[in-house]
Design a protein around this motif. Structure first.
Motif, PDB file in Angstrom:
ATOM      1  N   VAL A  54      17.662 -44.348  50.850  1.00 45.81           N
ATOM      2  CA  VAL A  54      18.190 -45.632  50.818  1.00 45.81           C
ATOM      3  C   VAL A  54      19.528 -45.545  51.041  1.00 45.81           C
ATOM      4  O   VAL A  54      20.115 -46.277  52.128  1.00 45.81           O
ATOM      5  CB  VAL A  54      17.757 -46.392  49.516  1.00 45.81           C
ATOM      6  CG1 VAL A  54      18.574 -47.848  49.548  1.00 45.81           C
ATOM      7  CG2 VAL A  54      16.093 -46.518  49.297  1.00 45.81           C
ATOM      8  N   LEU A  55      20.394 -44.785  50.526  1.00 44.83           N
ATOM      9  CA  LEU A  55      21.790 -44.738  50.607  1.00 44.83           C
ATOM     10  C   LEU A  55      21.907 -44.385  52.329  1.00 44.83           C
ATOM     11  O   LEU A  55      22.871 -44.994  52.839  1.00 44.83           O
ATOM     12  CB  LEU A  55      22.250 -43.844  49.768  1.00 44.83           C
ATOM     13  CG  LEU A  55      23.762 -43.489  49.940  1.00 44.83           C
ATOM     14  CD1 LEU A  55      24.577 -45.047  49.853  1.00 44.83           C
ATOM     15  CD2 LEU A  55      24.596 -42.552  49.138  1.00 44.83           C
ATOM     16  N   ILE A  56      21.417 -43.300  52.677  1.00 44.68           N
ATOM     17  CA  ILE A  56      21.614 -42.788  53.884  1.00 44.68           C
ATOM     18  C   ILE A  56      21.250 -43.772  55.041  1.00 44.68           C
ATOM     19  O   ILE A  56      21.881 -43.910  56.055  1.00 44.68           O
ATOM     20  CB  ILE A  56      20.714 -41.509  54.157  1.00 44.68           C
ATOM     21  CG1 ILE A  56      21.369 -40.434  53.327  1.00 44.68           C
ATOM     22  CG2 ILE A  56      20.668 -41.193  55.593  1.00 44.68           C
ATOM     23  CD1 ILE A  56      20.530 -39.154  53.094  1.00 44.68           C
ATOM     24  N   GLU A  57      20.159 -44.687  54.668  1.00 42.76           N
ATOM     25  CA  GLU A  57      19.662 -45.488  55.698  1.00 42.76           C
ATOM     26  C   GLU A  57      20.491 -46.896  55.769  1.00 42.76           C
ATOM     27  O   GLU A  57      21.076 -47.411  56.658  1.00 42.76           O
ATOM     28  CB  GLU A  57      18.200 -46.201  55.334  1.00 42.76           C
ATOM     29  CG  GLU A  57      17.338 -45.036  55.776  1.00 42.76           C
ATOM     30  CD  GLU A  57      15.608 -45.447  55.079  1.00 42.76           C
ATOM     31  OE1 GLU A  57      15.623 -46.530  54.227  1.00 42.76           O
ATOM     32  OE2 GLU A  57      14.801 -44.878  55.501  1.00 42.76           O
ATOM     33  N   GLU A  58      21.512 -47.064  54.571  1.00 41.21           N
ATOM     34  CA  GLU A  58      22.101 -48.038  54.574  1.00 41.21           C
ATOM     35  C   GLU A  58      23.391 -47.745  55.252  1.00 41.21           C
ATOM     36  O   GLU A  58      24.291 -48.422  55.934  1.00 41.21           O
ATOM     37  CB  GLU A  58      22.513 -48.572  53.079  1.00 41.21           C
ATOM     38  CG  GLU A  58      21.782 -49.474  52.327  1.00 41.21           C
ATOM     39  CD  GLU A  58      21.894 -49.476  50.878  1.00 41.21           C
ATOM     40  OE1 GLU A  58      22.929 -48.781  50.474  1.00 41.21           O
ATOM     41  OE2 GLU A  58      20.914 -50.013  50.143  1.00 41.21           O
ATOM     42  N   ILE A  59      24.143 -46.669  54.915  1.00 40.36           N
ATOM     43  CA  ILE A  59      25.079 -46.137  55.735  1.00 40.36           C
ATOM     44  C   ILE A  59      25.017 -46.088  57.309  1.00 40.36           C
ATOM     45  O   ILE A  59      25.751 -46.501  58.301  1.00 40.36           O
ATOM     46  CB  ILE A  59      25.531 -44.646  55.237  1.00 40.36           C
ATOM     47  CG1 ILE A  59      25.975 -44.773  53.748  1.00 40.36           C
ATOM     48  CG2 ILE A  59      26.667 -43.958  56.171  1.00 40.36           C
ATOM     49  CD1 ILE A  59      26.477 -43.514  53.147  1.00 40.36           C
ATOM     50  N   LEU A  60      23.798 -45.431  57.512  1.00 40.88           N
ATOM     51  CA  LEU A  60      23.305 -45.416  59.007  1.00 40.88           C
ATOM     52  C   LEU A  60      23.326 -46.611  59.664  1.00 40.88           C
ATOM     53  O   LEU A  60      23.836 -46.994  60.846  1.00 40.88           O
ATOM     54  CB  LEU A  60      22.038 -44.414  59.381  1.00 40.88           C
ATOM     55  CG  LEU A  60      21.557 -44.202  60.834  1.00 40.88           C
ATOM     56  CD1 LEU A  60      22.606 -43.476  61.282  1.00 40.88           C
ATOM     57  CD2 LEU A  60      20.261 -43.550  60.750  1.00 40.88           C
ATOM     58  N   SER A  61      22.693 -47.559  58.979  1.00 37.16           N
ATOM     59  CA  SER A  61      22.616 -49.059  59.695  1.00 37.16           C
ATOM     60  C   SER A  61      24.017 -49.524  59.892  1.00 37.16           C
ATOM     61  O   SER A  61      24.470 -50.567  60.799  1.00 37.16           O
ATOM     62  CB  SER A  61      21.867 -50.056  58.832  1.00 37.16           C
ATOM     63  OG  SER A  61      22.511 -50.216  57.647  1.00 37.16           O
ATOM     64  N   LYS A  62      24.885 -49.466  59.175  1.00 38.24           N
ATOM     65  CA  LYS A  62      26.365 -49.715  59.196  1.00 38.24           C
ATOM     66  C   LYS A  62      27.086 -49.089  60.100  1.00 38.24           C
ATOM     67  O   LYS A  62      27.981 -49.739  60.855  1.00 38.24           O
ATOM     68  CB  LYS A  62      27.083 -49.520  57.763  1.00 38.24           C
ATOM     69  CG  LYS A  62      26.635 -50.632  56.617  1.00 38.24           C
ATOM     70  CD  LYS A  62      27.547 -50.191  55.243  1.00 38.24           C
ATOM     71  CE  LYS A  62      26.742 -51.052  54.221  1.00 38.24           C
ATOM     72  NZ  LYS A  62      27.404 -50.893  52.927  1.00 38.24           N
ATOM     73  N   LEU A  63      26.806 -47.816  60.374  1.00 35.27           N
ATOM     74  CA  LEU A  63      27.601 -46.989  61.438  1.00 35.27           C
ATOM     75  C   LEU A  63      27.148 -47.368  63.005  1.00 35.27           C
ATOM     76  O   LEU A  63      27.786 -46.935  63.970  1.00 35.27           O
ATOM     77  CB  LEU A  63      27.605 -45.627  61.091  1.00 35.27           C
ATOM     78  CG  LEU A  63      28.418 -45.228  60.070  1.00 35.27           C
ATOM     79  CD1 LEU A  63      27.952 -43.657  59.656  1.00 35.27           C
ATOM     80  CD2 LEU A  63      29.697 -45.510  60.067  1.00 35.27           C
ATOM     81  N   LYS A  64      25.746 -47.880  63.021  1.00 29.18           N
ATOM     82  CA  LYS A  64      25.282 -47.996  64.276  1.00 29.18           C
ATOM     83  C   LYS A  64      25.861 -48.816  65.164  1.00 29.18           C
ATOM     84  O   LYS A  64      26.393 -49.857  64.739  1.00 29.18           O
ATOM     85  CB  LYS A  64      23.619 -48.408  64.272  1.00 29.18           C
ATOM     86  CG  LYS A  64      22.714 -47.263  63.808  1.00 29.18           C
ATOM     87  CD  LYS A  64      21.169 -47.673  63.793  1.00 29.18           C
ATOM     88  CE  LYS A  64      20.398 -46.415  63.518  1.00 29.18           C
ATOM     89  NZ  LYS A  64      18.927 -46.977  63.609  1.00 29.18           N
ATOM     90  N   LEU A  65      25.947 -48.447  66.536  1.00 29.93           N
ATOM     91  CA  LEU A  65      26.595 -49.352  67.472  1.00 29.93           C
ATOM     92  C   LEU A  65      25.573 -50.157  68.057  1.00 29.93           C
ATOM     93  O   LEU A  65      24.558 -50.536  68.179  1.00 29.93           O
ATOM     94  CB  LEU A  65      27.022 -48.669  68.679  1.00 29.93           C
ATOM     95  CG  LEU A  65      28.062 -47.458  68.189  1.00 29.93           C
ATOM     96  CD1 LEU A  65      28.507 -46.736  69.610  1.00 29.93           C
ATOM     97  CD2 LEU A  65      29.434 -48.365  67.514  1.00 29.93           C
TER      98      LEU A  65
END
Length: 106
Positions: free
Chosen positions: A95-106
């Motif tokens: 869940v944490l990794i998915e949250e971080i990834l969604s914030k970093l996506k362009l």
């Protein structure tokens, strides 16, 4: 094109320095206890991660000490299984990794 040192550090942080994630995934998929050596082999086969054996043994030991894995002796060998606590930690990490990834996506 050469790979930047920043990218190389990221790869290390997301693989070797977080082996516990991959170990839980392997044990969940196997559905049976494994020896630390078997875990090391699966890390290489499934994820292309080939850390030194001592690293794998150290991580497995720490995971067992922290309650993420249980261990038992069978025919003179130590076998490791993922615990409910390990599965919950794994799910929370995803869940944490998915949250971080969604914030970093362009």
């Amino acid at each position: 094109m050469s790979t930047s040192r920043a990218y190389i550090r990221l790869v290390k942080k997301l693989t070797v320095e977080n082996l516990w994630l991959y170990i839980v995934k392997i044990l969940m998929e196997e559905g049976r206890p494994l020896r630390a050596y078997d875990i090391k082999v699966r890390l290489r086969e499934k994820f292309g991660i080939d850390p030194p054996a001592v690293t794998v043994y150290t991580v497995v030991y720490r995971m067992s000490r922290d309650g993420l894995l249980s261990r038992r002796q069978e025919n003179g060998e130590t076998l490791y299984s993922v615990t409910e606590r390990g599965i919950n930690a794994f799910k929370n990490a995803l869940v944490l990794i998915e949250e971080i990834l969604s914030k970093l996506k362009l």
